[in-house]
Design a protein around this motif. Structure first.
Motif, PDB file in Angstrom:
ATOM      1  N   PRO A   1       0.798  -1.229   0.000  1.00 58.14           N
ATOM      2  CA  PRO A   1       0.000   0.000   0.000  1.00 58.14           C
ATOM      3  C   PRO A   1       0.841   1.293   0.000  1.00 58.14           C
ATOM      4  O   PRO A   1       0.277   2.368   0.129  1.00 58.14           O
TER       5      PRO A   1
ATOM      6  N   ASN B   1      -0.468  -1.363   7.040  1.00 57.16           N
ATOM      7  CA  ASN B   1      -1.097  -1.850   8.258  1.00 57.16           C
ATOM      8  C   ASN B   1      -0.161  -2.694   9.111  1.00 57.16           C
ATOM      9  O   ASN B   1      -0.565  -3.254  10.118  1.00 57.16           O
TER      10      ASN B   1
ATOM     11  N   GLU C   1       4.563  -4.310   5.719  1.00 59.34           N
ATOM     12  CA  GLU C   1       4.089  -3.638   4.510  1.00 59.34           C
ATOM     13  C   GLU C   1       4.975  -2.450   4.133  1.00 59.34           C
ATOM     14  O   GLU C   1       4.827  -1.893   3.049  1.00 59.34           O
TER      15      GLU C   1
HETATM   16  C1  LIG Z   1      -3.284  -5.370   5.552  1.00 58.02           C
HETATM   17  O1  LIG Z   1      -3.163  -5.044   4.208  1.00 58.02           O
HETATM   18  C2  LIG Z   1      -3.197  -6.156   3.332  1.00 58.02           C
HETATM   19  C3  LIG Z   1      -2.956  -5.663   1.933  1.00 58.02           C
HETATM   20  O2  LIG Z   1      -2.536  -4.365   1.894  1.00 58.02           O
HETATM   21  C4  LIG Z   1      -4.544  -6.853   3.443  1.00 58.02           C
HETATM   22  O3  LIG Z   1      -4.539  -7.986   2.625  1.00 58.02           O
HETATM   23  C5  LIG Z   1      -4.760  -7.237   4.860  1.00 58.02           C
HETATM   24  O4  LIG Z   1      -6.062  -7.782   5.004  1.00 58.02           O
HETATM   25  C6  LIG Z   1      -4.619  -6.053   5.779  1.00 58.02           C
HETATM   26  N1  LIG Z   1      -4.708  -6.506   7.148  1.00 58.02           N
HETATM   27  C7  LIG Z   1      -5.456  -5.857   8.012  1.00 58.02           C
HETATM   28  C8  LIG Z   1      -5.438  -6.433   9.399  1.00 58.02           C
HETATM   29  O5  LIG Z   1      -6.094  -4.869   7.766  1.00 58.02           O
END
Ligand SMILES: *[C@@H]1O[C@H](CO)[C@@H](O)[C@H](O)[C@H]1NC(C)=O
Ligand SMILES: *[C@@H]1O[C@H](CO)[C@@H](O)[C@H](O)[C@H]1NC(C)=O
Length: 361
Positions: A33, A53, A57
């Motif tokens: 992201p 997140n 990442e």
């Molecule tokens: C974190 O981001 C990824 C992709 O950017 C996503 O697949 C994942 O569900 C996210 N996890 C949370 C806990 O939001």
């Protein structure tokens, strides 16, 4: 017209030095992201990972993606509550000139976060976050770092700081209670420790800060007594000291030295009751030479014969802003009344305030 357009295109192509018009960001889908933006006019390549997140990442795009260009301009992480550390090697070999982390939950960063940027980083800002530690030992290696801003975090201690390049340090609103002498910051101009519970500044603390212009310690914990040589400035360009709201009630002799004729000293909102000549005159002797001044508004100063030495000297009086406990501005005190202080034998008068009050009515 065509010619002008060609020129413009060439300008764009060659405007990021050493890049001959390449695309400098990886494919945008590879680094999500995080996002990368290249501005040919500003000659900048900025990466924003505010949507990350987790630390992974951020780690992934810098370590597992090929970057066509590694000397980037700015890293941004803003309004993020999901990343709590910037872990070892998080940026891989990618370097930045500026790292800006703002309004996050970041509690620490590994020193290798800064290592690739050691020759290029000039601004490091991690503010309004949850920093509990910082890799201070890497400072001497960050040879271009000018600005270090760690305001509004949870730092509790500082080791000896060393940097030949730093000009600006802002650590305000942390939990620092102690500083040691031996800091080496020969190019530092501004040191902001506002709102830290610093209770003592040791003798010699400012010895190797020969270019210091401002020392700010508003709402520190320097009172009740400011001890001898605690604020011993060594800079000919020293302009401003703020030690307001420190519960200071007394100074030892030479507590503050090294003021310059145009230094502004804010002593507001402390507990000073008496402008004792032996303590305050050495400072006013310097400040009254030029535009320097001392602001002691908000202190419960008794305007009795103990202040006569100020009131009877127009240049001293012009260099102190203050208000007596009865609400009178120093500037409105009538010198004629205070002439009697010089004439009378002060030890014969018990309560100067009452005595002065009776004369001013
Ligand atoms: C974190 O981001 C990824 C992709 O950017 C996503 O697949 C994942 O569900 C996210 N996890 C949370 C806990 O939001
Ligand atoms: C990247 O920065 C380093 C360190 O400042 C420098 O040595 C190197 O030449 C730069 N590379 C490019 C392609 O500009």
């Amino acid at each position: 017209m065509q010619e002008a357009l060609n020129f413009f295109c060439l300008f764009i192509l060659y405007s990021v030095p050493g890049t001959s018009g390449q695309i400098l960001c990886p494919d945008s889908t590879e680094i999500l992201p995080c996002t990368c933006s290249q501005d040919v006019i500003d000659r900048t390549v900025n990466v924003d990972c505010s949507e990350a997140n987790s630390s992974d990442e951020i780690h992934y795009p810098f370590n597992d993606v090929d970057w066509p260009f590694q000397n980037l301009t700015r890293f941004l992480l803003k309004e993020n509550n999901d990343v709590s550390v910037l872990p070892e090697g998080v940026f891989g070999d990618i370097s930045f000139e500026e790292i800006f982390v703002d309004l996050t939950s970041v509690t620490s960063l590994h020193f290798t976060t800064l290592l690739p940027s050691k020759d290029r980083l000039w601004s490091l800002i991690i503010g309004f976050s949850s920093l509990e530690e910082f890799p201070w030992e890497i400072l001497p290696q960050l040879i271009n770092l000018k600005e270090l801003d760690l305001q509004f975090n949870a730092l509790t201690s500082l080791p000896l700081l060393q940097s030949a390049s730093l000009e600006y340090i802002d650590i305000m609103f942390n939990e620092i209670s102690h500083v040691e002498a031996g800091w080496s910051l020969p190019n530092l101009r501004i040191l902001n420790l506002n709102s830290n519970p610093v209770s003592d500044v040791p003798t010699g603390f400012f010895s190797d800060m020969g270019k210091l212009e401002e020392f700010l310690c508003f709402s520190c914990a320097l009172g009740p007594t400011l001890s001898t040589k605690s604020l011993e400035f060594r800079s000919a360009t020293f302009k401003r000291i703020v030690i307001s709201s420190n519960s200071i009630s007394t100074l030892d002799v030479d507590a503050i030295t090294g003021l310059q004729p145009n230094t502004r000293l804010s002593f507001r909102d402390n507990e000073i009751r008496e402008l004792t000549e032996v303590l305050f005159r050495p400072m006013l002797d310097v400040l009254s030479v030029d535009t320097g001044h001392m602001d002691i508004v908000g202190n419960p100063v008794k305007c009795d014969c103990s202040i006569a030495w100020v009131v009877l000297n127009p240049s001293f009086l012009g260099s102190v802003f203050g208000v007596c406990t009865d609400g009178t501005n120093f500037q409105d005190l009538d010198p004629i009344i205070f002439e009697d202080c010089a004439r009378s034998e002060p030890t014969l008068v018990d309560d100067y305030s009452t005595w002065i009050d009776s004369r001013m009515k």
